[in-house]
Design a protein around this motif. Structure first.
Motif, short mmCIF file in Angstrom:
data_model
loop_
_atom_site.label_atom_id
_atom_site.label_comp_id
_atom_site.label_asym_id
_atom_site.label_seq_id
_atom_site.Cartn_x
_atom_site.Cartn_y
_atom_site.Cartn_z
N ALA A 95 -14.98 -50.67 -8.88
CA ALA A 95 -16.00 -50.40 -9.91
C ALA A 95 -17.22 -49.79 -9.24
O ALA A 95 -18.08 -50.49 -8.69
CB ALA A 95 -16.36 -51.68 -10.65
N GLU A 96 -17.31 -48.48 -9.28
CA GLU A 96 -18.41 -47.78 -8.61
C GLU A 96 -19.71 -47.94 -9.40
O GLU A 96 -19.75 -47.76 -10.61
CB GLU A 96 -18.06 -46.30 -8.47
CG GLU A 96 -19.14 -45.48 -7.77
CD GLU A 96 -18.75 -44.03 -7.62
OE1 GLU A 96 -19.65 -43.16 -7.66
OE2 GLU A 96 -17.53 -43.74 -7.46
N GLN A 97 -20.76 -48.30 -8.68
CA GLN A 97 -22.08 -48.39 -9.30
C GLN A 97 -23.09 -47.61 -8.47
O GLN A 97 -22.95 -47.50 -7.25
CB GLN A 97 -22.51 -49.85 -9.47
CG GLN A 97 -22.65 -50.64 -8.18
CD GLN A 97 -23.99 -50.48 -7.46
OE1 GLN A 97 -24.98 -50.07 -8.07
NE2 GLN A 97 -24.02 -50.78 -6.16
N ARG A 98 -24.07 -47.08 -9.13
CA ARG A 98 -25.14 -46.38 -8.44
C ARG A 98 -26.47 -46.86 -9.01
O ARG A 98 -26.70 -46.78 -10.21
CB ARG A 98 -25.02 -44.86 -8.61
CG ARG A 98 -23.73 -44.29 -8.04
CD ARG A 98 -23.73 -42.79 -8.01
NE ARG A 98 -22.44 -42.27 -7.57
CZ ARG A 98 -22.22 -41.00 -7.27
NH1 ARG A 98 -23.19 -40.12 -7.38
NH2 ARG A 98 -21.02 -40.61 -6.88
N GLN A 99 -27.28 -47.41 -8.12
CA GLN A 99 -28.57 -47.98 -8.50
C GLN A 99 -28.43 -48.97 -9.65
O GLN A 99 -29.22 -48.99 -10.59
CB GLN A 99 -29.56 -46.86 -8.86
CG GLN A 99 -29.84 -45.94 -7.66
CD GLN A 99 -30.86 -44.87 -7.96
OE1 GLN A 99 -30.88 -44.33 -9.06
NE2 GLN A 99 -31.70 -44.56 -6.98
N GLY A 100 -27.38 -49.78 -9.56
CA GLY A 100 -27.18 -50.84 -10.52
C GLY A 100 -26.52 -50.42 -11.82
O GLY A 100 -26.31 -51.26 -12.70
N VAL A 101 -26.14 -49.16 -11.94
CA VAL A 101 -25.49 -48.65 -13.15
C VAL A 101 -24.02 -48.37 -12.85
O VAL A 101 -23.71 -47.56 -11.97
CB VAL A 101 -26.17 -47.36 -13.66
CG1 VAL A 101 -25.45 -46.84 -14.89
CG2 VAL A 101 -27.64 -47.63 -13.96
N ILE A 102 -23.12 -49.06 -13.55
CA ILE A 102 -21.70 -48.83 -13.36
C ILE A 102 -21.33 -47.46 -13.92
O ILE A 102 -21.67 -47.13 -15.06
CB ILE A 102 -20.87 -49.93 -14.03
CG1 ILE A 102 -21.17 -51.29 -13.38
CG2 ILE A 102 -19.37 -49.63 -13.90
CD1 ILE A 102 -20.42 -52.44 -13.99
N GLN A 103 -20.64 -46.66 -13.13
CA GLN A 103 -20.31 -45.30 -13.51
C GLN A 103 -19.14 -45.26 -14.51
O GLN A 103 -18.27 -46.13 -14.51
CB GLN A 103 -19.95 -44.47 -12.27
CG GLN A 103 -21.06 -44.45 -11.24
CD GLN A 103 -22.35 -43.83 -11.75
OE1 GLN A 103 -22.42 -42.64 -12.03
NE2 GLN A 103 -23.37 -44.66 -11.90
N ASN A 104 -19.14 -44.24 -15.35
CA ASN A 104 -18.10 -44.10 -16.38
C ASN A 104 -16.69 -44.11 -15.80
O ASN A 104 -15.76 -44.62 -16.42
CB ASN A 104 -18.31 -42.80 -17.18
CG ASN A 104 -19.25 -43.01 -18.35
OD1 ASN A 104 -19.35 -44.11 -18.89
ND2 ASN A 104 -19.95 -41.96 -18.73
N ILE A 105 -16.53 -43.53 -14.60
CA ILE A 105 -15.20 -43.47 -13.99
C ILE A 105 -14.62 -44.88 -13.84
O ILE A 105 -13.40 -45.08 -13.97
CB ILE A 105 -15.25 -42.75 -12.62
CG1 ILE A 105 -13.87 -42.71 -11.95
CG2 ILE A 105 -16.26 -43.40 -11.70
CD1 ILE A 105 -12.82 -41.97 -12.74
N SER A 106 -15.47 -45.88 -13.63
CA SER A 106 -14.99 -47.26 -13.47
C SER A 106 -14.35 -47.75 -14.75
O SER A 106 -13.29 -48.39 -14.73
CB SER A 106 -16.15 -48.17 -13.08
OG SER A 106 -16.80 -47.70 -11.91
#
Length: 399
Positions: free
Chosen positions: A78-89
């Protein structure tokens, strides 16, 4: 592993050279020599040799080749960036749910970061039965060493049968490193996944040979079976707020890891609209003719409330920025409506739009390949047809 020719046994009959489909064998001073750079290790020459001078060397099997039954379940990074889980997840959780159900096994997710406990519920809503949470100082930004360490530890301990990672900038760095550490195979940039009915192996389909064919790859002898999947290939399921799951906290400290990089500052690029999230895309190709002519594509997209895109030919010509490129070497999209204008429809482009609900193609060439996958095809001048099409679509949209 490699195909080997024993020089002392070779009699120089050149049968292997004549039958090699890849021209990987040549005769040097009446002895057959294999070019390992082009050899595919198909093994055809082994059976052809009349004196059994050719064999395939065996490599020592890793421990994950044995007891494959120990591995079970589908695991999603589950990829996240700056605390936001990315749609791809969420897209991978949707596909992972289908795979897990076919196998009768659980679907789990790995979430790594800092102060992200509040995001765990989102993963349950989108289908995860279990979430492995690695949370602590030093994990807030993606860095290769900490994330690889965490992923490797979790995979080795919990032994998933299948691991899915998004083919993002992060996933493309992480995926092959993890595969190397746990000694398994990785199929990159998959556009389709499935389960073989007989063997229960993961069917991993991706474009090959420059996108000219689709190859389905299996990993029968190693676990986990790993694949990276391009964003936009699969659609995420609707969230189910009633769905609950099991949280497993995985404790680890950044001090346990040899970290050779430090994130000093994160600089955000100017806002770029992501065409992968668009419901309507109007794309232009070589047939548009010029950068100035591309305005008709941009205006049509704006009128329809969508986003404009482009084929590789248009991007290579410098008419449009590469962020808007659709296809195997660009972005995979799955809008409700995809309008292809002046696009021939090379297989690389087809691979990028095949998940669209409706494909409308406008092209002067009645034999253009784009018509093979289009739901609606219009043969004619895009500069005359597109404005009329937009007008009619807006009428329907506004009724």
């Amino acid at each position: 592993m490699a195909v080997i020719i024993e020089k002392d046994k070779c009699i120089g009959c050149s049968i292997c050279r004549s039958n090699c489909s890849f021209d990987s064998i040549e005769m040097v001073e009446s002895i057959a020599v294999i070019n390992h750079g082009t050899c595919t290790q198909c093994g055809l020459c082994i059976g052809d040799c009349p004196v059994q001078a050719i064999y395939k060397e065996q490599v020592e099997k890793h421990e994950n080749c044995d007891n494959l039954s120990q591995y079970s379940g589908v695991m999603v990074f589950a990829e996240q960036r700056q605390g936001v889980i990315q749609n791809i997840s969420f897209e991978l959780l949707g596909e992972g749910r289908l795979l897990a159900d076919k196998l009768g096994e659980e679907l789990s997710a790995i979430l790594i970061g800092t102060d992200i406990f509040g995001k765990v519920e989102d993963l349950f809503k989108y289908g995860a039965d279990k979430v492995y949470l690695v949370e602590g100082v030093g994990f807030e930004n993606y860095r290769t060493e900490p994330y690889c360490y965490a992923m490797e530890k979790i995979i080795n301990e919990y032994k998933p049968e299948i691991v899915l990672i998004g083919a993002t900038n992060i996933g493309r760095d992480l995926g092959p490193r993890i595969a190397g550490r746990v000694v398994t195979g990785l199929t990159a940039d998959c556009i389709e996944l499935g389960i073989d009915e007989d063997t229960k192996l993961l069917l991993q389909t991706r474009p090959a040979f420059g996108g000219n064919i689709m190859a389905t790859i299996l990993c029968p002898e190693h676990r986990p079976q790993m694949a990276t999947i391009r964003p936009g290939v699969f659609k995420k399921n609707d969230p189910d707020s009633s769905k609950k799951g099991v949280l497993v906290r995985v404790h680890m400290s950044i001090s346990d890891i040899n970290v050779r990089t430090e994130v000093l500052e994160t600089i955000k690029q100017g806002k770029i609209i992501d065409i992968q999230d668009a419901e309507i895309i109007v794309s232009g190709g070589r047939g548009v003719g010029s950068a100035d002519n591309f305005n008709i594509i941009k205006n049509a997209a704006k009128e329809l409330g969508g986003i404009f895109g482009a084929s590789r030919a248009a991007v290579d010509a410098g008419w449009i920025d590469s962020n808007y490129q659709v296809g195997q070497t660009g972005k995979t999209v799955a809008p409700k409506i995809y309008i292809a204008c002046g696009i021939s429809g090379a297989i690389q482009h087809q691979a990028g739009i095949s998940k669209s609900d409706i494909i409308i193609a406008i092209n002067k060439n009645p034999n253009a390949a784009i018509f093979d996958i289009a739901d609606y095809g219009i043969c004619g001048d895009l500069f005359k047809i597109l404005p009329i099409l937009v007008e009619e679509l807006n009428k329907v949209k506004n009724t």
